[in-house]
Enzyme design. Structure first.
Site, PDB file in Angstrom:
ATOM      1  N   GLN A 313       0.829  -1.203   0.000  1.00  0.00           N
ATOM      2  CA  GLN A 313       0.000   0.000   0.000  1.00  0.00           C
ATOM      3  C   GLN A 313       0.866   1.257   0.000  1.00  0.00           C
ATOM      4  OE1 GLN A 313      -3.056   0.828  -0.420  1.00  0.00           O
ATOM      5  NE2 GLN A 313      -2.946   2.965   0.244  1.00  0.00           N
ATOM      6  N   GLU A 314       1.985   1.210   0.705  1.00  0.00           N
ATOM      7  CA  GLU A 314       2.864   2.377   0.789  1.00  0.00           C
ATOM      8  C   GLU A 314       3.607   2.638  -0.517  1.00  0.00           C
ATOM      9  OE1 GLU A 314       3.177   4.618   2.945  1.00  0.00           O
ATOM     10  OE2 GLU A 314       2.378   3.857   4.833  1.00  0.00           O
ATOM     11  N   SER A 315       4.198   1.600  -1.091  1.00  0.00           N
ATOM     12  CA  SER A 315       5.135   1.834  -2.200  1.00  0.00           C
ATOM     13  C   SER A 315       4.997   0.870  -3.365  1.00  0.00           C
ATOM     14  CB  SER A 315       6.568   1.723  -1.672  1.00  0.00           C
ATOM     15  OG  SER A 315       6.833   0.381  -1.254  1.00  0.00           O
TER      16      SER A 315
END
Length: 518
Positions: A313-315
């Site tokens: 989800q972050e990267s």
């Protein structure tokens, strides 16, 4: 999929009315000739169910699932053990009631007029619609009118058979279908994906969960409106079990347990994104094997697959990722956060994962003890995304608007309000992108469900292939042969470790009848 809501008002009213009507039969402990007394004398509640991602499942021999969890709590409520019998399809479930082999059916069964003629329904606790499914890229029917038995197959005992018969008699005289006596709905959906079958019908919840692992399964059309889901027991004039169920569900409603269970199993969002899910699963195959050792190394209080979902989800698992706001790396840390954690290179995957875990643990440690254990992670993730101070505001706003600040289901509904001036202007820490924090947590939950289900599906396929090869090469062990022929099996070797803390996972099992004692 339509949004699911437990019918709390219906449960409360029905419990009150039927408790009064059934009051003469409620003193369960004083009679020896009623169903509750028989269950307590036996010392076990016999429940029949089926393997589905939502209803009943196992990891490392540990059962879980919405219906399992409710049944276990009902058995505890009665002061007896729970005995679970797993059947292959719905038809076999009702055979258990007919033959006296089960006290209850807890399997996500739909309430309908035909079933209640012969069986006693319990309270309804969520709703589904029946939908026709097909494989992406194949012909999508816009109506049932021209479907034939060569194209459409349904599971035995499926509630939709009555609906199909009505449609045939009133609207589509050419409609025909086949019933496969050996397969359940999950297996028929697998057949659609594998091209063995054109169409089948399943409920909207089962389809939604199946799509997290098989995004190529698509909904062609709705067959029914929303239908209530309930448990069934024998219809024999003895109302003691029905009265106990009503009392139990009413108590679960009043103390908030039903809401927590709904959030745990059904609270991961309704929206399905075919492209996003397909992209994620491709990354699981191509990128995750190299990162898995790092996720396993640094995951401590959380499951490594949840950590992997957070990082995606972050990267999107890109160690070089950079946002316009300056956050960088696998876990997209700010420069100040990285410095406070002793991280010298935010684009180093190991440093970033290690730092992200420590930062998340710090958020976890701040979540009040009053928050239930299996919901603390969601509060921590929202704080990870928007800052802990804004999480405090969200909890305060929830309390002010008559919600439960310790319930993630209640708090997450208020998160988008943090960006609306009438609300944030009255909060201690002001404006926050609460809608982004809401989407952030929901996306992580979806990726987590997809990841666990997909890994289990891969493991099952690799194991089956290895066993088949072992039959061809009996001198070599199936495990070693599988790892030699299918290197992915080595990657999966630990993918079925404990994953029961934060949310349910998926396993589209092909098991037949079996019994479990709890």
């Amino acid at each position: 999929m339509k949004k699911l809501k437990i019918n709390y008002l219906f449960i409360g009213i029905l419990a009150l009315l039927l408790a009064v009507a059934l009051w003469p039969s409620i003193p369960w402990f004083g009679k020896a000739d009623n169903r509750i007394a028989a269950i307590q004398a036996r010392g076990e509640l016999r429940v029949s169910t089926i393997h589905t991602p939502l209803t009943y499942n196992e990891i490392n021999g540990k059962p879980f699932g919405l219906d399992y969890e409710l049944a276990k709590q009902f058995a505890d409520y009665l002061g007896v053990k729970l005995k679970v019998t797993v059947r292959q399809n719905i038809s076999q479930l009702f055979d258990d009631l007919d033959n006296g082999n089960a006290d209850l059916l807890a399997a996500g069964l739909v309430y309908n007029s035909e079933r209640v003629k012969n069986y006693q329904p319990g309270p309804t606790y969520y709703s589904v619609s029946q939908q026709l499914v097909y494989k992406v890229g194949q012909y999508r029917p816009r109506t049932l009118g021209n479907l034939t038995a060569e194209q459409l197959t349904v599971a035995p005992g499926h509630v939709v058979v009555n609906d199909l018969q009505t449609l045939k008699e009133t609207k589509f005289p050419e409609l025909s279908w086949k019933v496969d006596d050996k397969k359940g709905s999950a297996e028929l959906m697998e057949d659609v994906i594998e091209g063995k079958l054109d169409y089948t019908i399943a409920d909207s919840v089962a389809i939604s969960l199946f799509q997290r692992v098989h995004p190529e399964l698509a909904v062609a059309l709705d067959i029914t409106d929303e239908q209530p889901v309930t448990w069934f027991s024998p219809l024999d004039g003895d109302n003691t079990l029905s009265a106990a169920l009503l009392d139990f569900f009413n108590e679960m409603n009043e103390d908030g347990t039903l809401a927590r269970i709904e959030e745990k199993y059904l609270g991961h969002g309704d929206d399905f994104d075919y492209v996003d899910t397909r992209t994620f699963l491709r990354a699981v195959d191509a990128v995750l094997p190299q990162l898995k050792p790092l996720f396993e190394k640094y995951a401590e209080e959380i499951d490594w697959r949840l950590l992997a979902a957070i990082a995606y989800q972050e990267s999107h698992w890109d160690a070089q990722a950079t946002s316009p706001t300056g956050v960088r790396g696998m876990m997209m840390l700010t420069k100040n956060t990285a410095q406070s954690l002793g991280i010298t290179d935010r684009t180093d995957a190991e440093q970033s994962i290690s730092g992200g875990v420590r930062y998340l643990q710090d958020m976890m440690s701040k979540v009040p003890e009053s928050v239930p254990e299996n919901e603390r992670i969601w509060f921590a993730l929202a704080a990870y995304n928007m800052g802990y101070a804004h999480m405090l505001d969200a909890r305060a706003l929830t309390a002010k608007t008559k919600g439960n600040p310790d319930s993630w289901a209640d708090v997450k509904q208020r998160l988008p309000l943090l960006s609306q001036k009438p609300y944030y202007s009255k909060l201690t820490y002001g404006y926050a992108r609460g809608h982004e924090a809401y989407a952030y947590v929901e996306n992580i939950r979806k990726y987590q469900i997809s990841l666990v289900g997909y890994l289990q599906e891969k493991e099952k396929q690799a194991t089956e292939a290895a066993m088949q090869l072992a039959q061809d090469y009996p001198a070599v062990s199936p495990t070693e042969l599988g790892k030699e022929k299918f290197p992915f099996l080595s990657f999966l070797s630990q993918s079925s470790s404990n994953y029961l803390t934060h949310s349910p996972s998926l396993l589209f099992s092909r098991k037949g009848s079996e019994e479990k004692q709890n």
